[in-house]
Motif scaffolding. Structure first.
Motif, PDB file in Angstrom:
ATOM      1  N   VAL A  70       0.828  -1.211   0.000  1.00 34.96           N
ATOM      2  CA  VAL A  70       0.000   0.000   0.000  1.00 34.96           C
ATOM      3  C   VAL A  70       0.861   1.258   0.000  1.00 34.96           C
ATOM      4  O   VAL A  70       0.618   2.197  -0.777  1.00 34.96           O
ATOM      5  N   LEU A  71       1.871   1.302   0.860  1.00 40.01           N
ATOM      6  CA  LEU A  71       2.691   2.516   0.950  1.00 40.01           C
ATOM      7  C   LEU A  71       3.369   2.829  -0.382  1.00 40.01           C
ATOM      8  O   LEU A  71       3.377   3.983  -0.820  1.00 40.01           O
ATOM      9  N   GLU A  72       3.920   1.824  -1.038  1.00 38.73           N
ATOM     10  CA  GLU A  72       4.596   2.077  -2.307  1.00 38.73           C
ATOM     11  C   GLU A  72       3.605   2.532  -3.380  1.00 38.73           C
ATOM     12  O   GLU A  72       3.943   3.363  -4.232  1.00 38.73           O
ATOM     13  N   GLN A  73       2.386   2.008  -3.343  1.00 35.54           N
ATOM     14  CA  GLN A  73       1.372   2.485  -4.292  1.00 35.54           C
ATOM     15  C   GLN A  73       1.073   3.957  -4.057  1.00 35.54           C
ATOM     16  O   GLN A  73       0.934   4.736  -5.006  1.00 35.54           O
ATOM     17  N   LEU A  74       0.986   4.352  -2.785  1.00 39.61           N
ATOM     18  CA  LEU A  74       0.703   5.754  -2.471  1.00 39.61           C
ATOM     19  C   LEU A  74       1.864   6.658  -2.878  1.00 39.61           C
ATOM     20  O   LEU A  74       1.652   7.805  -3.290  1.00 39.61           O
ATOM     21  N   VAL A  75       3.081   6.167  -2.767  1.00 41.18           N
ATOM     22  CA  VAL A  75       4.228   6.943  -3.230  1.00 41.18           C
ATOM     23  C   VAL A  75       4.123   7.195  -4.735  1.00 41.18           C
ATOM     24  O   VAL A  75       4.356   8.306  -5.218  1.00 41.18           O
ATOM     25  N   VAL A  76       3.759   6.162  -5.490  1.00 45.40           N
ATOM     26  CA  VAL A  76       3.650   6.320  -6.942  1.00 45.40           C
ATOM     27  C   VAL A  76       2.508   7.266  -7.305  1.00 45.40           C
ATOM     28  O   VAL A  76       2.610   8.032  -8.275  1.00 45.40           O
TER      29      VAL A  76
END
Length: 472
Positions: free
Chosen positions: A341-347
């Protein structure tokens, strides 16, 4: 095979040094071109040593090197049998090398993180609480990210809805999902030659029949691609039309339209890798996504955060029909449940800064490309290449063989990816891929070390091109 048969086939100069390596390379070449079949028992070390009139230690060292590279499989009490290495796990696979060994790492083409990554990460962490009440699993990907990706395609002229997007854990995961779902054992899969090697790994693991179609710096010959689809009855073709890895070629719109039309007539699905599409460094002709020419939903597009933003962000995506997107999301449960989830939000945050990232990449990659080109032309003028207008790699035609050069380069402090890693076994030995995704100063030092490797070989003793060829 008997010792006499192997000795008759292996043509090794008795003066070659180190002899054990030359012997191992000779056996490897015979296995690769089929003169020594796979799953054939090799003679005992003692017998081969006696026949070749060398020490048993020499033959033992050669067998050890072949085992290390995956070309021999030995069992105690049963002897040694010829084998082909798994390209994804072979110990001499340059992508498995680790940092910290003191070598300049040029086997990987991913650039370092852009300056805006820290701010995007900070903002993404602030977004986490609103997602913390759920379980964090979404096989399709976070709706907010799918909306951004869909809008990205729509802005490029390919109308896309969020339900047509599946977020993956990197582009390699996307390739694995598509090929895993659509390709069965024995199905023909077309790939470019050269091509991204890990796509071939996936096809091999599925038991597919790989059909290569050659391309060059000038790009694709549309009649060859169309003919390969028609003659092979390919289930799927994997193509990288935008700053192709490793050649840097860019497919023209007219060729894209012809390829899609040929796929329609042949009943072939197209898996289009757009990982490098946003990295134009010079003015280039305007091109449309391959999906823009699709009229019957046979183009599956994949993208990734790794080249435009950062390889440490393991986020990719698939664009296809809504129905196939749901099937892919269900199929992925055999691989993973959902992407972080966190990496998706970064993108998501990085998509908000897309133009800023493009500008930074153009500035830094252009400087690195120009430094590498200048260094090679000054210090290694025997090597030829075409300067790409985008992407991140040079595809270099050597005046010697790539595999011994790569081994010599490692002893001189630089790790590179030889041509055979980008083609079917035994091909592209005359090529080397060099990325320009590192800083200019580091690339200048790498060229100096490559010049020393070409001149002196792995032992520090000056060798000729003919001697290098004899070692393969």
């Amino acid at each position: 095979m008997s010792a006499a048969q192997v000795a008759r086939l292996v043509d090794v100069d008795p003066a070659a040094r180190p002899y054990y390596r030359a012997l191992a390379d000779g056996v490897r070449g015979l296995i690769m071109d089929g003169q020594i079949p796979v799953r054939v028992r090799m003679p005992a070390e003692r017998h081969l040593a006696e026949t070749l009139n060398v020490s048993r230690t020499t033959v033992t060292a050669a067998y050890d090197l072949l085992r290390e590279r995956g070309y021999l499989d030995s069992r105690q009490g049963s002897g040694s049998w010829t084998a082909l290495p798994d390209p994804a796990t072979a110990p001499d696979n340059p992508w498995l090398s680790t940092d910290g060994d003191g070598l300049i790492q040029l086997q990987c083409a991913a650039p370092p993180a852009p300056t805006i990554l820290r701010a995007a990460m900070t903002e993404a962490i602030e977004d986490i609480p609103r997602y913390g009440m759920g379980n964090g699993y979404d096989p399709m990907g976070l709706p907010v990210l799918r909306e951004r990706i869909a809008a990205f395609y729509t802005a490029k002229g390919v109308a896309t809805r969020p339900e047509q997007i599946v977020v993956t854990t990197g582009s390699q995961h996307a390739i694995q999902l598509v090929i895993g779902l659509l390709v069965g054992a024995g199905d023909a899969v077309i790939v470019e030659s050269p091509t991204y090697p890990h796509a071939m790994d996936v096809a091999r693991h599925r038991g597919a029949r790989i059909v290569p179609v050659g391309i060059s710096h000038e790009g694709w010959q549309q009649d060859l691609v169309a003919g390969a689809m028609r003659q092979s009855g390919a289930r799927l073709a994997y193509l990288m039309p935008d700053f192709h890895n490793p050649t840097g070629a860019l497919m023209e719109d007219q060729v894209r339209a012809v390829v899609v039309g040929a796929a329609r007539r042949a009943g072939t699905m197209l898996l289009v890798d757009e990982t490098w599409a946003e990295l134009a460094l010079d003015e280039v002709p305007r091109t449309s996504p391959v999906a823009a020419f699709d009229t019957d939903s046979r183009v599956i597009s994949i993208g990734s955060a790794s080249k435009l933003w950062w390889g440490g962000l393991r986020i990719g995506w698939i664009r296809t029909t809504a129905a196939l997107a749901r099937r892919l999301a269900m199929f992925r449960s055999a691989v993973d449940i959902a992407s972080p989830v966190l990496e998706q939000l970064v993108v998501v945050r990085l998509f908000d800064r897309l133009e800023e990232t493009r500008a930074e990449r153009r500035r830094t990659l252009r400087a690195s490309r120009d430094a590498l080109v200048s260094g090679l032309r000054e210090h290694l003028p025997e090597w030829t290449f075409t300067v790409p207008r985008g992407g991140g790699t040079l595809w270099i035609r050597l005046d010697t063989n790539a595999t011994p050069l790569a081994e010599a380069a490692a002893t001189h402090g630089v790790r590179v990816a030889p041509g055979p890693w980008f083609g079917l076994e035994g091909t592209l030995e005359g090529y080397l891929r060099l990325p320009y995704t590192q800083p200019p100063g580091l690339l200048a030092e790498a060229v100096t070390r490559l010049r020393a490797a070409r001149r002196h070989g792995p032992t520090g003793t000056a060798v000729s091109a003919d001697s290098l060829i004899a070692m393969v």
